[in-house]
Design a protein around this motif. Structure first.
Motif, PDB file in Angstrom:
ATOM      1  N   LEU A  41      11.745  15.232  -3.257  1.00 50.43           N
ATOM      2  CA  LEU A  41      10.321  14.978  -3.115  1.00 50.43           C
ATOM      3  C   LEU A  41      10.026  13.476  -3.089  1.00 50.43           C
ATOM      4  N   LEU A  42      10.670  12.719  -3.951  1.00 52.15           N
ATOM      5  CA  LEU A  42      10.445  11.278  -4.005  1.00 52.15           C
ATOM      6  C   LEU A  42      10.832  10.627  -2.675  1.00 52.15           C
ATOM      7  N   VAL A  43      11.979  11.012  -2.134  1.00 60.80           N
ATOM      8  CA  VAL A  43      12.428  10.424  -0.866  1.00 60.80           C
ATOM      9  C   VAL A  43      11.495  10.792   0.271  1.00 60.80           C
ATOM     10  N   GLU A  44      11.064  12.050   0.338  1.00 60.72           N
ATOM     11  CA  GLU A  44      10.226  12.494   1.446  1.00 60.72           C
ATOM     12  C   GLU A  44       8.829  11.881   1.392  1.00 60.72           C
ATOM     13  N   ILE A  45       8.280  11.693   0.177  1.00 63.18           N
ATOM     14  CA  ILE A  45       6.962  11.059   0.083  1.00 63.18           C
ATOM     15  C   ILE A  45       7.047   9.598   0.510  1.00 63.18           C
ATOM     16  N   ASN A  46       8.127   8.910   0.150  1.00 64.29           N
ATOM     17  CA  ASN A  46       8.305   7.532   0.600  1.00 64.29           C
ATOM     18  C   ASN A  46       8.458   7.467   2.118  1.00 64.29           C
ATOM     19  N   ASP A  47       9.179   8.439   2.697  1.00 62.06           N
ATOM     20  CA  ASP A  47       9.294   8.491   4.157  1.00 62.06           C
ATOM     21  C   ASP A  47       7.928   8.742   4.795  1.00 62.06           C
ATOM     22  N   PHE A  48       7.115   9.561   4.171  1.00 62.59           N
ATOM     23  CA  PHE A  48       5.771   9.832   4.684  1.00 62.59           C
ATOM     24  C   PHE A  48       4.922   8.553   4.689  1.00 62.59           C
ATOM     25  N   LEU A  49       5.047   7.742   3.635  1.00 61.93           N
ATOM     26  CA  LEU A  49       4.308   6.469   3.589  1.00 61.93           C
ATOM     27  C   LEU A  49       4.803   5.515   4.672  1.00 61.93           C
ATOM     28  N   LYS A  50       6.129   5.438   4.851  1.00 63.15           N
ATOM     29  CA  LYS A  50       6.671   4.558   5.889  1.00 63.15           C
ATOM     30  C   LYS A  50       6.264   5.029   7.278  1.00 63.15           C
ATOM     31  N   LEU A  51       6.196   6.339   7.460  1.00 63.52           N
ATOM     32  CA  LEU A  51       5.815   6.891   8.765  1.00 63.52           C
ATOM     33  C   LEU A  51       4.406   6.470   9.159  1.00 63.52           C
ATOM     34  N   HIS A  52       3.522   6.306   8.176  1.00 61.88           N
ATOM     35  CA  HIS A  52       2.139   5.909   8.440  1.00 61.88           C
ATOM     36  C   HIS A  52       1.899   4.422   8.175  1.00 61.88           C
ATOM     37  N   ASN A  53       2.981   3.650   8.034  1.00 62.44           N
ATOM     38  CA  ASN A  53       2.883   2.191   7.866  1.00 62.44           C
ATOM     39  C   ASN A  53       2.004   1.808   6.666  1.00 62.44           C
ATOM     40  N   ILE A  54       2.206   2.505   5.558  1.00 63.75           N
ATOM     41  CA  ILE A  54       1.465   2.208   4.325  1.00 63.75           C
ATOM     42  C   ILE A  54       2.352   1.372   3.412  1.00 63.75           C
ATOM     43  N   GLU A  55       1.813   0.245   2.947  1.00 63.22           N
ATOM     44  CA  GLU A  55       2.571  -0.609   2.048  1.00 63.22           C
ATOM     45  C   GLU A  55       2.536  -0.016   0.644  1.00 63.22           C
ATOM     46  N   GLY A  56       3.681   0.353   0.156  1.00 61.02           N
ATOM     47  CA  GLY A  56       3.774   0.970  -1.155  1.00 61.02           C
ATOM     48  C   GLY A  56       4.860   2.028  -1.165  1.00 61.02           C
ATOM     49  N   GLU A  57       5.190   2.492  -2.371  1.00 60.59           N
ATOM     50  CA  GLU A  57       6.222   3.494  -2.519  1.00 60.59           C
ATOM     51  C   GLU A  57       6.002   4.271  -3.811  1.00 60.59           C
ATOM     52  N   ILE A  58       6.760   5.352  -3.959  1.00 61.55           N
ATOM     53  CA  ILE A  58       6.734   6.138  -5.185  1.00 61.55           C
ATOM     54  C   ILE A  58       7.789   5.577  -6.132  1.00 61.55           C
ATOM     55  N   THR A  59       7.345   5.113  -7.272  1.00 65.25           N
ATOM     56  CA  THR A  59       8.272   4.530  -8.252  1.00 65.25           C
ATOM     57  C   THR A  59       8.752   5.547  -9.277  1.00 65.25           C
ATOM     58  N   LEU A 107      -2.489   8.835  -0.145  1.00 64.03           N
ATOM     59  CA  LEU A 107      -1.895  10.159  -0.376  1.00 64.03           C
ATOM     60  C   LEU A 107      -2.960  11.180  -0.754  1.00 64.03           C
ATOM     61  N   GLU A 108      -3.950  10.776  -1.547  1.00 62.64           N
ATOM     62  CA  GLU A 108      -5.023  11.707  -1.889  1.00 62.64           C
ATOM     63  C   GLU A 108      -5.831  12.091  -0.651  1.00 62.64           C
ATOM     64  N   LYS A 109      -6.023  11.147   0.245  1.00 60.15           N
ATOM     65  CA  LYS A 109      -6.800  11.427   1.457  1.00 60.15           C
ATOM     66  C   LYS A 109      -6.017  12.309   2.422  1.00 60.15           C
ATOM     67  N   LYS A 110      -4.701  12.131   2.476  1.00 59.70           N
ATOM     68  CA  LYS A 110      -3.856  12.881   3.412  1.00 59.70           C
ATOM     69  C   LYS A 110      -3.021  13.946   2.682  1.00 59.70           C
ATOM     70  N   GLU A 111      -3.598  14.593   1.681  1.00 59.66           N
ATOM     71  CA  GLU A 111      -2.830  15.535   0.878  1.00 59.66           C
ATOM     72  C   GLU A 111      -2.334  16.717   1.703  1.00 59.66           C
ATOM     73  N   PHE A 112      -3.175  17.270   2.570  1.00 60.28           N
ATOM     74  CA  PHE A 112      -2.769  18.449   3.344  1.00 60.28           C
ATOM     75  C   PHE A 112      -1.670  18.092   4.349  1.00 60.28           C
ATOM     76  N   GLN A 113      -1.773  16.917   4.979  1.00 61.95           N
ATOM     77  CA  GLN A 113      -0.693  16.481   5.869  1.00 61.95           C
ATOM     78  C   GLN A 113       0.598  16.263   5.099  1.00 61.95           C
ATOM     79  N   LEU A 114       0.481  15.747   3.850  1.00 63.36           N
ATOM     80  CA  LEU A 114       1.669  15.540   3.031  1.00 63.36           C
ATOM     81  C   LEU A 114       2.307  16.879   2.658  1.00 63.36           C
ATOM     82  N   ARG A 115       1.499  17.881   2.349  1.00 59.99           N
ATOM     83  CA  ARG A 115       2.049  19.196   2.031  1.00 59.99           C
ATOM     84  C   ARG A 115       2.832  19.763   3.217  1.00 59.99           C
TER      85      ARG A 115
END
Length: 282
Positions: free
Chosen positions: A254-272, A218-226
């Motif tokens: 915000l929590l749901v959309e960030i988790n969707d962003f992680l799933k979209l890029h196949n990243i293992e993990g979630e916002i707790t 998320l830190e590396k892809k901050e602008f794409q996340l915004r």
């Protein structure tokens, strides 16, 4: 090599040259004294290094000497002679009238008395004290060893591999600070405001990821996340995020959309966990 290291090397070189120059003006007698001191320290250093070898040789010699001395002493003969002398002296004092049982009972005391002959009171007490302490120590070591052996060699003890294992789980706050991800000045989409109404809303929030790999992504892809958040969050009335209900809805979105962003890029993990830390309305 950096500038500071070059300056340090230059200063060290100048100090060495200066000390060599000053040493040339030292009088010859003082030089000889310094050389003698240096040679003495070198000899002392060499001898200190040889101490382990000297100690090893001395210990081996002491062990060999002790073994040879113990081998040359006939303890059985000494004990038998002491016993015979003690019995003879006792019979002489008791006019030869002794029973076998009485002689057997008094034998240890007679032998000890024979050994203590020729010693004064202090020496006798010291010898008896050390002998008693040695005997008690040997008995204590025997009992302790027996107790440990019985404790660790019980027949009904199950193998360690099949014993019940106590589960251990790391607490939820374990290294939690290393999983924090922050975004500042995220501008929420709002409807076009009317005159004298709030026109924009900026928020800061902190999200806690389930692992550090998700945080680093998320830190590396901050602008794409915004960009993803701005596109996915629907516009709202500008005053809505300032209310408690509005903050809670925005937080969940915000929590749901960030988790969707992680799933979209196949990243293992979630916002707790996600917290809105600051809201600025203009």
């Amino acid at each position: 090599m950096g500038l500071i290291e070059k300056i340090e090397n230059l200063i060290n070189t100048l100090l060495i040259k200066l000390s060599e120059l000053m040493y040339k003006f030292v009088p010859a007698p003082i030089k000889r004294v310094i050389e003698k001191i240096q040679s003495w320290f070198a000899f002392l250093n060499t001898q200190i290094k040889l101490i382990p070898s000297y100690a090893k040789t001395f210990i081996l010699f002491l062990i060999a000497k002790t073994k040879s001395t113990l081998a040359s002493i006939d303890f059985k003969a000494i004990f038998v002679e002491s016993y015979k002398n003690a019995i003879v002296q006792y019979k002489e004092k008791s006019s030869g009238k002794t029973s076998k049982l009485k002689t057997l009972v008094l034998t240890p005391f007679l032998v000890v008395g024979q050994w203590l002959q020729g010693l004064n009171t202090a020496q006798s007490m010291l010898l008896l004290a050390f002998t008693s302490a040695s005997i008690l120590a040997a008995i204590g070591i025997g009992f302790s060893g027996n107790r440990l052996a019985n404790h660790h060699m019980e027949s009904n003890r199950a193998p360690a591999s099949i014993e019940e294992e106590i589960p251990y789980e790391r607490p939820a706050y374990y290294k939690k600070q290393t999983r924090h991800f922050e975004i500042t000045s995220l501008r929420l989409p709002v409807y076009v405001a009317q005159v004298n109404e709030i026109r924009s809303v900026d928020i800061d929030f902190t999200a806690t990821t389930s692992n550090r790999n998700a945080r680093m992504f998320l830190e590396k892809k901050e602008f794409q996340l915004r960009d993803h958040l701005i596109l996915q969050i629907e516009p709202s009335v500008a005053s809505f995020p300032l209310e408690e209900e509005g903050k809670e809805i925005i937080r969940r979105k915000l929590l749901v959309e960030i988790n969707d962003f992680l799933k979209l890029h196949n990243i293992e993990g979630e916002i707790t966990e996600l917290k809105i830390t600051y809201v600025l309305a203009n």
